[in-house]
Design a protein around this motif. Structure first.
Motif, PDB file in Angstrom:
ATOM      1  N   CYS A   5       0.834  -1.188   0.000  1.00  0.00           N
ATOM      2  CA  CYS A   5       0.000   0.000   0.000  1.00  0.00           C
ATOM      3  C   CYS A   5       0.878   1.251   0.000  1.00  0.00           C
ATOM      4  CB  CYS A   5      -0.854  -0.085   1.255  1.00  0.00           C
ATOM      5  SG  CYS A   5      -1.351   1.423   1.925  1.00  0.00           S
ATOM      6  N   HIS A   6       0.417   2.285  -0.618  1.00  0.00           N
ATOM      7  CA  HIS A   6       1.227   3.498  -0.707  1.00  0.00           C
ATOM      8  C   HIS A   6       1.190   4.325   0.571  1.00  0.00           C
ATOM      9  CE1 HIS A   6       1.022   3.511  -5.377  1.00  0.00           C
ATOM     10  NE2 HIS A   6       1.794   2.574  -4.879  1.00  0.00           N
ATOM     11  N   ALA A   7       0.351   3.867   1.517  1.00  0.00           N
ATOM     12  CA  ALA A   7       0.158   4.700   2.710  1.00  0.00           C
ATOM     13  C   ALA A   7       1.410   4.773   3.576  1.00  0.00           C
ATOM     14  CB  ALA A   7      -0.974   4.156   3.542  1.00  0.00           C
ATOM     15  N   PHE A   8       2.201   3.722   3.555  1.00  0.00           N
ATOM     16  CA  PHE A   8       3.296   3.676   4.510  1.00  0.00           C
ATOM     17  C   PHE A   8       4.465   4.560   4.078  1.00  0.00           C
ATOM     18  CE2 PHE A   8       5.557   2.201   7.992  1.00  0.00           C
ATOM     19  CZ  PHE A   8       6.860   2.009   7.608  1.00  0.00           C
ATOM     20  N   GLN A   9       4.815   5.501   4.939  1.00  0.00           N
ATOM     21  CA  GLN A   9       5.945   6.384   4.632  1.00  0.00           C
ATOM     22  C   GLN A   9       6.910   6.346   5.807  1.00  0.00           C
ATOM     23  OE1 GLN A   9       3.762   9.931   4.054  1.00  0.00           O
ATOM     24  NE2 GLN A   9       3.209   9.417   1.966  1.00  0.00           N
ATOM     25  N   ALA A  40      -4.016   1.999  11.569  1.00  0.00           N
ATOM     26  CA  ALA A  40      -3.706   1.227  10.361  1.00  0.00           C
ATOM     27  C   ALA A  40      -2.344   1.631   9.797  1.00  0.00           C
ATOM     28  CB  ALA A  40      -4.807   1.425   9.314  1.00  0.00           C
ATOM     29  N   SER A  41      -2.113   2.941   9.651  1.00  0.00           N
ATOM     30  CA  SER A  41      -0.838   3.344   9.046  1.00  0.00           C
ATOM     31  C   SER A  41       0.290   3.364  10.070  1.00  0.00           C
ATOM     32  CB  SER A  41      -0.977   4.711   8.367  1.00  0.00           C
ATOM     33  OG  SER A  41      -1.383   5.678   9.301  1.00  0.00           O
ATOM     34  N   ASP A  42      -0.001   3.796  11.295  1.00  0.00           N
ATOM     35  CA  ASP A  42       1.077   3.956  12.280  1.00  0.00           C
ATOM     36  C   ASP A  42       1.497   2.639  12.927  1.00  0.00           C
ATOM     37  OD1 ASP A  42       1.318   6.619  11.851  1.00  0.00           O
ATOM     38  OD2 ASP A  42      -0.002   7.227  13.473  1.00  0.00           O
ATOM     39  N   VAL A  43       0.622   1.662  12.978  1.00  0.00           N
ATOM     40  CA  VAL A  43       0.990   0.409  13.645  1.00  0.00           C
ATOM     41  C   VAL A  43       1.040  -0.758  12.651  1.00  0.00           C
ATOM     42  CG1 VAL A  43       0.364  -1.241  15.450  1.00  0.00           C
ATOM     43  CG2 VAL A  43       0.116   1.213  15.863  1.00  0.00           C
ATOM     44  N   ASP A 197      -3.860   0.038  -3.825  1.00  0.00           N
ATOM     45  CA  ASP A 197      -3.207   1.345  -3.660  1.00  0.00           C
ATOM     46  C   ASP A 197      -4.160   2.306  -2.958  1.00  0.00           C
ATOM     47  OD1 ASP A 197      -1.106   0.293  -5.004  1.00  0.00           O
ATOM     48  OD2 ASP A 197      -1.715   1.107  -6.952  1.00  0.00           O
ATOM     49  N   HIS A 198      -3.790   2.693  -1.793  1.00  0.00           N
ATOM     50  CA  HIS A 198      -4.642   3.620  -1.041  1.00  0.00           C
ATOM     51  C   HIS A 198      -3.770   4.445  -0.104  1.00  0.00           C
ATOM     52  CE1 HIS A 198      -7.346   4.937   2.222  1.00  0.00           C
ATOM     53  NE2 HIS A 198      -8.194   5.108   1.214  1.00  0.00           N
ATOM     54  N   THR A 199      -4.085   5.703   0.031  1.00  0.00           N
ATOM     55  CA  THR A 199      -3.347   6.543   0.970  1.00  0.00           C
ATOM     56  C   THR A 199      -4.213   6.757   2.211  1.00  0.00           C
ATOM     57  OG1 THR A 199      -2.266   7.628  -0.867  1.00  0.00           O
ATOM     58  CG2 THR A 199      -2.164   8.752   1.265  1.00  0.00           C
ATOM     59  N   CYS A 200      -3.680   6.306   3.317  1.00  0.00           N
ATOM     60  CA  CYS A 200      -4.428   6.391   4.582  1.00  0.00           C
ATOM     61  C   CYS A 200      -4.661   7.859   4.958  1.00  0.00           C
ATOM     62  CB  CYS A 200      -3.605   5.703   5.668  1.00  0.00           C
ATOM     63  SG  CYS A 200      -4.420   5.581   7.237  1.00  0.00           S
ATOM     64  N   ILE A 201      -5.828   8.172   5.493  1.00  0.00           N
ATOM     65  CA  ILE A 201      -6.065   9.551   5.931  1.00  0.00           C
ATOM     66  C   ILE A 201      -5.104   9.882   7.083  1.00  0.00           C
ATOM     67  CG2 ILE A 201      -8.507   9.716   5.276  1.00  0.00           C
ATOM     68  CD1 ILE A 201      -8.830   9.395   8.525  1.00  0.00           C
ATOM     69  N   TRP A 271      -1.641  -6.365  17.967  1.00  0.00           N
ATOM     70  CA  TRP A 271      -0.920  -5.876  16.793  1.00  0.00           C
ATOM     71  C   TRP A 271       0.015  -4.720  17.118  1.00  0.00           C
ATOM     72  CZ3 TRP A 271      -5.258  -6.582  12.545  1.00  0.00           C
ATOM     73  CH2 TRP A 271      -5.263  -7.940  12.180  1.00  0.00           C
ATOM     74  N   THR A 272      -0.233  -4.015  18.209  1.00  0.00           N
ATOM     75  CA  THR A 272       0.750  -3.011  18.608  1.00  0.00           C
ATOM     76  C   THR A 272       2.084  -3.699  18.889  1.00  0.00           C
ATOM     77  OG1 THR A 272      -0.958  -1.577  19.482  1.00  0.00           O
ATOM     78  CG2 THR A 272       1.263  -1.202  20.323  1.00  0.00           C
ATOM     79  N   ALA A 273       2.010  -4.918  19.433  1.00  0.00           N
ATOM     80  CA  ALA A 273       3.237  -5.665  19.732  1.00  0.00           C
ATOM     81  C   ALA A 273       3.722  -6.475  18.540  1.00  0.00           C
ATOM     82  CB  ALA A 273       2.978  -6.600  20.918  1.00  0.00           C
TER      83      ALA A 273
END
Ligand code: BCO
Length: 568
Positions: A5-9, A40-43, A197-201, A271-273
């Motif tokens: 996914c393109h969201a992860f930067q 979703a994007s941060d973890v 392909d999706h960019t997370c808000i 999933w945080t872990a």
């Protein structure tokens, strides 16, 4: 072969205040309030990146099984891919936007994780509900929440269709099924054909994420709204210390997907872990299947309602020495010291209590490795400042009975619910001085350990379900045999409490066979509302105790019940 996914930067990590822990999981400090957060994007996408870099082991992120021998194993990479597809289905196919509402009524199927995280990626507010709901329950929830979309299975589609015309906001209906259904979009085939392909808000931590319906004391269920902060809290060190999960752990939370416990136990906490979320489809609860599963799979931690542990202990299994299980936690109702002791004797493991509410998420608990005081719910989990307060919000000294309160002034802690949607009166009512009043009675000792004593209202806690008496009384009132009824809790060996209905019969039913009538009333309640609310005990009475103003004295009935010998 899934595209990522393109969201992860990755660069975005350096812009934030959080550090990376020894296990690699992203963390903030207990009192951090980052402006932006999205689970979703941060973890999840973080762990996807770890997988790509070879920094996470080969164990799956999601491991789903059922009793027919089917199995689904998804890596974090697949989760990122599939949940980005789900996000695209919601925005592109369904035309949903950030702030829209989506009712989510699914059993334990893998698509539940795709829907919840697809919503997080798009900012669509999801509204989980149990599959035990009947048409009337669904109608109430769809109308109250103004849901624009619903995701459910073919089992509930006819119920939804029977009420959909009364829900003008409802625009799209998504079906999770192998069969197609007229008027419904096929979620599974849409996921297959959607783009990954999706960019997370870039959601603000304070943006709304989820709404849960909670049982009302006197009226209909109310909507407790939570922000993305509910998920962020699980990255805080104090929350990480509670279960001390690692990426190599296999974690099984048995909660129904309709409750907040499922959100915490099958998403945020494991999933945080970077742990594996294990789940068994289990359409019907069966202690034998639970025990077999704990023997068969390499589950290292489990989390369930105390009734589940009780029901296992009551079955006389020859062995409860599970090969890989290391840690057990119970939440949703009180655990008795003798039950903790029995669990330790039979399994060799301590049973740790965690306390929380729909409004609060994890509030206190006994952290792994710390002293278990039998019967105690453990200590406050920061940033929650938990105190025992009087009715004016004054803090009471240790070992004094009072209300369990969470400080919300001057600063509302991350993880505490935002408000009751459309209900400023009720929202104001739970504020008590500087505190949110949970409505639960408790004491605290000098070391900060908290003991649950009971509710200060008419809510019934039956095997971890909170049930408002009005919900059951309203259901009973629809039956021609019922002139009026009063519903209270009654103590029970297995479920802690069960629903008991005192019923005044209409004259034409007075001569009916009482046993037959009890069964009929129970089946009636099961058919008009979620069956877990049905009165397991029914007593016919000539009249109900009332105040001079005609209000039913439920506390009198309750006290009478609790004074009675419990059935063996
Ligand atoms: O016991 P019965 O057989 O007479 O009836 C049962 C079911 O068989 C029946 N039923 C279920 N679906 C039905 C149906 N009947 C007709 N049509 C259907 N579609 O209804 C009764 C359901 O009652 P139950 O669910 O309490 O009973 P069960 O199956 O014995 O399950 C036991 C538990 C312990 C697994 C269950 O009660 C449970 O899951 N409890 C936990 C609830 C929970 O997760 N609470 C946490 C809330 S969140 C929270 O507290 C915050 C924590 C931080």
């Amino acid at each position: 072969t899934h595209k990522s996914c393109h969201a992860f930067q990755p660069a975005s990590w350096h812009l934030r205040s959080q550090s990376v822990s020894a296990t690699g999981a992203p963390r903030w400090n207990d009192h951090d309030t980052p402006e932006k957060f999205n689970f979703a994007s941060d973890v999840v996408d973080y762990w996807t990146q770890m997988e790509k870099e070879g920094k996470r082991g080969p164990n799956p992120a999601l491991w789903w099984v059922n009793s027919q021998g089917d199995e689904v194993k998804w890596s974090f990479r697949e989760l990122t891919d599939f949940t980005c597809r789900a996000a695209n289905v919601f925005t592109q196919t369904c035309g949903l936007q950030q702030g829209d509402r989506l009712a989510l009524i699914l059993p334990r199927v893998p698509e539940w994780w795709l829907v919840t995280m697809g919503c997080m990626r798009t900012g669509i507010i999801f509204i989980p509900g149990t599959t035990q709901m009947q048409a009337k329950d669904i109608l109430y929830r769809l109308k109250e929440s103004n849901a624009n979309s619903i995701v459910t299975t073919d089992a509930l589609a006819p119920d939804v269709d029977s009420v959909a015309s009364q829900c003008p906001a409802l625009k799209t209906k998504l079906l999770v099924s192998d069969r197609s259904c007229e008027g419904w979009l096929d979620f599974r085939s849409l996921i297959k054909s959607a783009s990954p392909d999706h960019t997370c808000i870039k959601s603000k931590t304070t943006d709304p994420m989820v709404i849960f319906f909670t049982s009302g004391t006197s009226g209909f269920p109310k909507m407790a709204k939570h922000s993305h902060g509910l998920a962020l809290r699980h990255s805080f060190p104090s929350c990480r210390k509670l279960l001390k999960l690692k990426a190599s752990d296999v974690f099984w939370c048995m909660s129904d997907p309709g409750w907040i416990a499922a959100l915490m136990g099958t998403l945020f906490e494991p999933w945080t872990a970077g742990s594996t979320v294990f789940t068994h489809h289990l359409p019907q609860f069966d202690p034998k299947v639970i025990v077999e599963t704990l023997f068969k799979y390499p589950i290292t931690q489990c989390f369930a309602a105390p009734s589940v542990f009780r029901m296992i202990l009551q079955q006389n299994f020859s062995s409860l020495r599970f090969p890989t299980l290391e840690h057990c936690s119970a939440s949703g109702e009180a655990v008795l010291p003798e039950e903790q002791e029995k669990w330790r004797e039979r399994t060799g493991l301590l049973l740790h209590q965690i306390y929380g509410q729909t409004e609060t998420g994890f509030t206190c608990g006994t952290a792994r490795g710390s002293q278990v005081k039998p019967g105690s719910m453990g200590k406050a989990i920061p940033p929650f400042d938990v105190q025992i307060i009087d009715d004016k919000g004054n803090i009471l000294p240790p070992n004094t009975e009072g209300n369990l309160g969470i400080r919300m002034k001057p600063t509302k802690p991350i993880g505490l619910f935002m408000l009751y949607e459309n209900n400023p009166v009720k929202t104001a009512k739970v504020e008590c001085g500087d505190f949110y009043n949970t409505g639960d009675k408790a004491t605290i000792d000098e070391e900060g350990y908290i003991w649950f004593l009971g509710r200060d209202d008419d809510i019934i806690n039956a095997s971890g379900y909170r049930i408002g008496p009005a919900e059951v009384e309203n259901a009973l009132a629809e039956h021609p045999a019922v002139a009026e009824s009063a519903v209270v809790s009654s103590p029970d060996r297995t479920r802690g409490q069960v629903v008991k209905a005192f019923v005044v019969l209409t004259p034409q039913f007075l001569s009916h066979d009482p046993d037959q009538l009890i069964k009929e009333l129970q089946e009636h309640v099961k058919s008009v509302t979620a069956p877990y609310k049905y009165p397991r005990k029914v007593q016919f009475v000539p009249e109900l105790p009332k105040t001079v103003t005609g209000k039913i004295k439920r506390n009198e009935l309750r006290e009478k019940e609790s004074g009675q010998k419990q059935p063996q």
